[in-house]
Structure formats: C-alpha cells, structure tokens
Design a protein around this motif. Sequence first.
Motif, PDB file in Angstrom:
ATOM      1  N   ASN A 215       0.885  -1.487   0.223  1.00  0.00           N
ATOM      2  CA  ASN A 215      -0.099  -0.039   0.088  1.00  0.00           C
ATOM      3  C   ASN A 215       0.791   1.188  -0.066  1.00  0.00           C
ATOM      4  N   GLY A 216       1.767   1.344  -1.032  1.00  0.00           N
ATOM      5  CA  GLY A 216       2.745   2.493  -0.971  1.00  0.00           C
ATOM      6  C   GLY A 216       1.901   3.570  -1.932  1.00  0.00           C
ATOM      7  N   PHE A 217       1.293   4.645  -1.275  1.00  0.00           N
ATOM      8  CA  PHE A 217       0.604   5.634  -1.937  1.00  0.00           C
ATOM      9  C   PHE A 217       1.427   6.656  -1.973  1.00  0.00           C
ATOM     10  N   GLU A 218       2.523   6.917  -1.124  1.00  0.00           N
ATOM     11  CA  GLU A 218       3.364   8.202  -0.993  1.00  0.00           C
ATOM     12  C   GLU A 218       4.127   8.319  -2.201  1.00  0.00           C
ATOM     13  N   VAL A 219       4.395   9.615  -2.289  1.00  0.00           N
ATOM     14  CA  VAL A 219       5.526   9.762  -3.594  1.00  0.00           C
ATOM     15  C   VAL A 219       6.711   9.208  -3.159  1.00  0.00           C
ATOM     16  N   GLY A 220       7.277   8.330  -3.916  1.00  0.00           N
ATOM     17  CA  GLY A 220       8.553   7.868  -3.637  1.00  0.00           C
ATOM     18  C   GLY A 220       8.304   6.056  -3.200  1.00  0.00           C
ATOM     19  N   LYS A 221       7.306   5.882  -2.852  1.00  0.00           N
ATOM     20  CA  LYS A 221       6.896   4.250  -2.671  1.00  0.00           C
ATOM     21  C   LYS A 221       5.965   3.856  -3.559  1.00  0.00           C
ATOM     22  N   ARG A 222       5.709   4.653  -4.595  1.00  0.00           N
ATOM     23  CA  ARG A 222       4.723   4.180  -5.468  1.00  0.00           C
ATOM     24  C   ARG A 222       5.362   3.456  -6.711  1.00  0.00           C
ATOM     25  N   LEU A 223       4.636   2.863  -7.565  1.00  0.00           N
ATOM     26  CA  LEU A 223       5.298   2.234  -8.816  1.00  0.00           C
ATOM     27  C   LEU A 223       4.946   3.044 -10.115  1.00  0.00           C
ATOM     28  N   LEU A 224       5.870   3.107 -11.158  1.00  0.00           N
ATOM     29  CA  LEU A 224       5.434   3.698 -12.239  1.00  0.00           C
ATOM     30  C   LEU A 224       5.226   2.885 -13.282  1.00  0.00           C
ATOM     31  N   ASN A 225       3.932   3.028 -13.722  1.00  0.00           N
ATOM     32  CA  ASN A 225       3.347   1.927 -14.574  1.00  0.00           C
ATOM     33  C   ASN A 225       3.287   2.283 -15.913  1.00  0.00           C
ATOM     34  N   TYR A 226       3.454   1.603 -16.821  1.00  0.00           N
ATOM     35  CA  TYR A 226       3.515   1.701 -18.395  1.00  0.00           C
ATOM     36  C   TYR A 226       2.759   0.747 -19.249  1.00  0.00           C
ATOM     37  N   VAL A 227       2.363   1.047 -20.369  1.00  0.00           N
ATOM     38  CA  VAL A 227       1.906   0.679 -21.296  1.00  0.00           C
ATOM     39  C   VAL A 227       2.765   1.046 -22.571  1.00  0.00           C
ATOM     40  N   TRP A 228       3.472   0.168 -23.472  1.00  0.00           N
ATOM     41  CA  TRP A 228       4.179   0.838 -24.741  1.00  0.00           C
ATOM     42  C   TRP A 228       3.455  -0.267 -25.765  1.00  0.00           C
ATOM     43  N   TYR A 229       3.014   0.299 -26.877  1.00  0.00           N
ATOM     44  CA  TYR A 229       2.512  -0.185 -27.914  1.00  0.00           C
ATOM     45  C   TYR A 229       3.341  -0.296 -29.107  1.00  0.00           C
ATOM     46  N   ARG A 230       3.674  -1.346 -29.588  1.00  0.00           N
ATOM     47  CA  ARG A 230       4.628  -1.661 -30.735  1.00  0.00           C
ATOM     48  C   ARG A 230       3.925  -2.614 -31.855  1.00  0.00           C
ATOM     49  N   ASN A 231       4.037  -2.234 -32.806  1.00  0.00           N
ATOM     50  CA  ASN A 231       3.476  -3.060 -34.098  1.00  0.00           C
ATOM     51  C   ASN A 231       3.953  -4.446 -34.337  1.00  0.00           C
ATOM     52  N   VAL A 232       3.262  -5.431 -34.453  1.00  0.00           N
ATOM     53  CA  VAL A 232       3.821  -6.893 -34.582  1.00  0.00           C
ATOM     54  C   VAL A 232       2.747  -7.301 -35.616  1.00  0.00           C
ATOM     55  N   ALA A 233       3.410  -7.842 -36.826  1.00  0.00           N
ATOM     56  CA  ALA A 233       2.358  -8.521 -37.986  1.00  0.00           C
ATOM     57  C   ALA A 233       1.765  -9.498 -37.345  1.00  0.00           C
ATOM     58  N   GLU A 234       0.570  -9.886 -37.639  1.00  0.00           N
ATOM     59  CA  GLU A 234      -0.253 -11.015 -37.316  1.00  0.00           C
ATOM     60  C   GLU A 234       0.445 -12.190 -38.294  1.00  0.00           C
ATOM     61  N   GLY A 235       0.536 -13.480 -37.537  1.00  0.00           N
ATOM     62  CA  GLY A 235       0.964 -14.498 -38.133  1.00  0.00           C
ATOM     63  C   GLY A 235       2.133 -15.179 -37.186  1.00  0.00           C
ATOM     64  N   PRO A 236       3.115 -15.736 -38.245  1.00  0.00           N
ATOM     65  CA  PRO A 236       4.275 -16.220 -37.486  1.00  0.00           C
ATOM     66  C   PRO A 236       4.943 -15.272 -36.549  1.00  0.00           C
ATOM     67  N   GLU A 237       5.290 -13.899 -36.958  1.00  0.00           N
ATOM     68  CA  GLU A 237       6.010 -13.113 -35.953  1.00  0.00           C
ATOM     69  C   GLU A 237       5.072 -12.740 -34.752  1.00  0.00           C
ATOM     70  N   LEU A 238       3.806 -12.829 -34.822  1.00  0.00           N
ATOM     71  CA  LEU A 238       3.168 -12.644 -33.416  1.00  0.00           C
ATOM     72  C   LEU A 238       3.215 -13.964 -32.809  1.00  0.00           C
ATOM     73  N   ASP A 239       2.894 -15.036 -33.335  1.00  0.00           N
ATOM     74  CA  ASP A 239       2.940 -16.190 -32.636  1.00  0.00           C
ATOM     75  C   ASP A 239       4.408 -16.583 -32.001  1.00  0.00           C
ATOM     76  N   GLU A 240       5.496 -16.185 -32.472  1.00  0.00           N
ATOM     77  CA  GLU A 240       6.680 -16.155 -31.936  1.00  0.00           C
ATOM     78  C   GLU A 240       6.968 -15.513 -30.794  1.00  0.00           C
ATOM     79  N   ILE A 241       6.692 -14.238 -30.722  1.00  0.00           N
ATOM     80  CA  ILE A 241       6.843 -13.230 -29.691  1.00  0.00           C
ATOM     81  C   ILE A 241       5.940 -13.605 -28.413  1.00  0.00           C
ATOM     82  N   LEU A 242       4.852 -14.085 -28.978  1.00  0.00           N
ATOM     83  CA  LEU A 242       3.746 -14.625 -27.785  1.00  0.00           C
ATOM     84  C   LEU A 242       3.969 -16.193 -27.329  1.00  0.00           C
ATOM     85  N   THR A 243       5.208 -16.519 -27.700  1.00  0.00           N
ATOM     86  CA  THR A 243       5.550 -18.178 -27.079  1.00  0.00           C
ATOM     87  C   THR A 243       6.292 -17.635 -26.114  1.00  0.00           C
ATOM     88  N   ASP A 244       5.934 -18.331 -24.802  1.00  0.00           N
ATOM     89  CA  ASP A 244       6.553 -18.046 -23.623  1.00  0.00           C
ATOM     90  C   ASP A 244       7.773 -19.083 -23.569  1.00  0.00           C
TER      91      ASP A 244
END
Length: 396
Positions: A215-244
């Motif tokens: 429960n870190g709500f104070e400045v300095g104790k928080r998390l910096l959250n992000y979402v970064w959007y990057r293009n990946v073509a559907e098909g083999p390229e997407l399947d490969e990056i989504l393989t864990d």
Amino acid sequence: MTTHNGKRALVLGGSVGGLTTGLLLREQGFDVTIFERTSTELGNRGGGIVLQPDTLRWFRERSSISPEEVSTSTQFLRYLGDGNEIVFEEKAEWQYSSWSVMYNSLLADFGRESYVLGEYAVGFDQDVDGVDVRFVSGRNERADLVVFADGITSVGRRRLYPEADLSYSGYIGWRGTVLESDVSAATAELLGSSLTYSVGPNTHICMYPIPGPDNGFEVGKRLLNYVWYRNVAEGPELDEILTDKRGFIGSVSVHPGQVQDRYITEMKTAAKELLAPAAAELVNLTAEPYIQPVLDVRSPRMVEGRVVLIGDAAFAARPHAAAAAAKAAADAWALAEALGENESITTALAKWEPGRLQLGNNLIDRVTSMGARSQFQNTWTPGDPELRFGLYGPGE
C-alpha cells in the motif's frame, strides 16, 4: 425499489468487474455466489488501472473504504519530446490504482464466504425459471440469474455467440512497473506528477504512477506503470513473440518472467532509440516486462434469457480510452438499477441491454480510431482533446 429477496445469482468471474457485480446484486436482495476459476486469490497482480468515476463509485457511495485509500493521483497531462523536453502540458487530474489494490478492497467488502475459488464454469442450460451451470469439477449450480464477468476469453460469450471472436489490432502492449525510488530524480519529477506520453513513428507509450507494494501511496513509494504499444504483424511473427519460455502461446498475455529473453533485450534497446529518455529509462529498469496482444471483441448481444455478459466478456476494447474497468463497473451499476426497477428479471435484462450494446460499440469504434492514429497513421497529436481518456467520450 423492487428487491429480489429469495432469488439466487451466480457471478462467473471473480475479478474487479465480477466483485462489483456481486456486491450490487447482493444489495438487490439476491443470494450471490461468485465463482473464480483460478485456485488462488488474484490479489498479487500489479498492473495499473486508471480510475474513472464509475470505477470509484462503489467506494464513494457504499464502501467503508474511501477512494483515497485505493488511489493515487496526478495533476498534469504531459508529452515528452526526444530530449525529455515537455512538448505539451495541461492541468488534468487523474486518479489511478493497481489491479491488486482494487481487487483486495472489493473482496474485503464482498467477503470470502460466498467467493469460491478453483471452479471453472464450462457450460449451462436454461429454462423459463432458471439457469443450470456446469463446472469442470462436476459441480452443478442452479440460479435465477447468471452473470458472466469472466473477461476477454469468456466462456459465456463463446457459448452464446461463438462468432464474436477475438480480433487482433496489429500491435502489442509491452507492460511493466518500476519502483518510483529506483528511477533517477529527473525521471521521477517528470513522471510522478503526470499522465505522461512519449510518441514516436508508429508507436507510443503511456505512463502513470500507481500504488506500490504494501500500500505504497506516498511519493517515492509508488510504482511507475507503463504500456508501450509496438506493431507486430499477425501470423508467425506474432506467434513467435507470444510463445513463452515453456513453449506455450499466450493468446491474451505472456506473463511476467515468461517472455523470451531475446525479445526483452530488443525491446530495451529499441526504447532508447524510439522513446523520450525518461520513458526509455523506465522500460530499461523493468525487471520482468510482460506482453499483452491488443485485442478487440464485440458481442452482438449481452443477454440471453437469464444469462448476462458484462465488461470484457461482452466488449473488450483497446486500452487507449482507459475504460475497461470503468465499463465493467458501469455495466454492473446499470444492471442493478434495472433490476431495482423491475420485478421480472427477464424484463429488467431486456431493458438494460440496448444502452450497454450502444456504449460498447461506441467505445470500440473510438479506441480503434485512436489506435490507428498512433500505430499506423502517425496522426496522434499531443494535446488533441479527441485522444483523452473516457468511457463515454473523450474526457467523459
């Protein structure tokens, strides 16, 4: 107000939307049981949530937990240029939480007595009087009302509307969090007080602070959250990056610790080339980034007899309007209102559905346009009011 004392409701899916639904149905007099398919509670998930009014409404109007106890906030909307210069800034207050804080708070209000873990609903049948739900374990439950709040891979949606399939947008979202205390002072100053964007050719990143561990709500104790959007073509390229790392394809996410190392290396290198330095620093300090393919889902209906779909189970929209949690909550509040005005459950559902369908379709239309502007058309302009967060419209 009509009450439904003596009636039973099942909520399938014990996430934020399912818990909100369960709490509000209980207020209407229903005997409510929530079934969550995972075998452990979900409170250790750490992604960020932008808190729009509908998301916070339970805490404003019903809970003993105040909005301030579940949220952090920023005062500015800010865009960063190539050298961290502020290319656009305006006063704009937003509130945020982490998924885990919202989940734990709602679960504390609902209680664990009627919150059942490890039960996966696999099918159902209904008649004029009720719905019979079958579970993988062999369990069977009957209720007067069944609400599927089971997310983007909803069993209810697949059963009712199999044509409403997941649609891939053409890009993925890299996600992660970093302790505010771990970034440089300059980066903390830029990102800690604002909803911040960095925009590049066919890409953009959105960043904001959320509650930190313990429960870190104070400045300095928080998390910096992000979402970064990057293009990946559907098909083999997407399947490969989504393989864990285990060799399984994550159709809706590749979890922290499971993304292939080579992709993390490439992602961190690319951040330095494509993003403002503060954003690149945040990405490079992320210990375990994870991936979510950006998907859309539209359901043709949200009601079939006594069975209801809400939130992402019915309409899953790209994150650009930050409206997924708000829409699930809004669906739940509107459902409770309709049930409170109608003694007949089926009549209430019939009156509830049209407005929710319109809202879901409008939201997906808007976020699809927003995504096209950033990822393909390169017309995402800093400060454009059409790009603001909002469930009902830009800034609304």
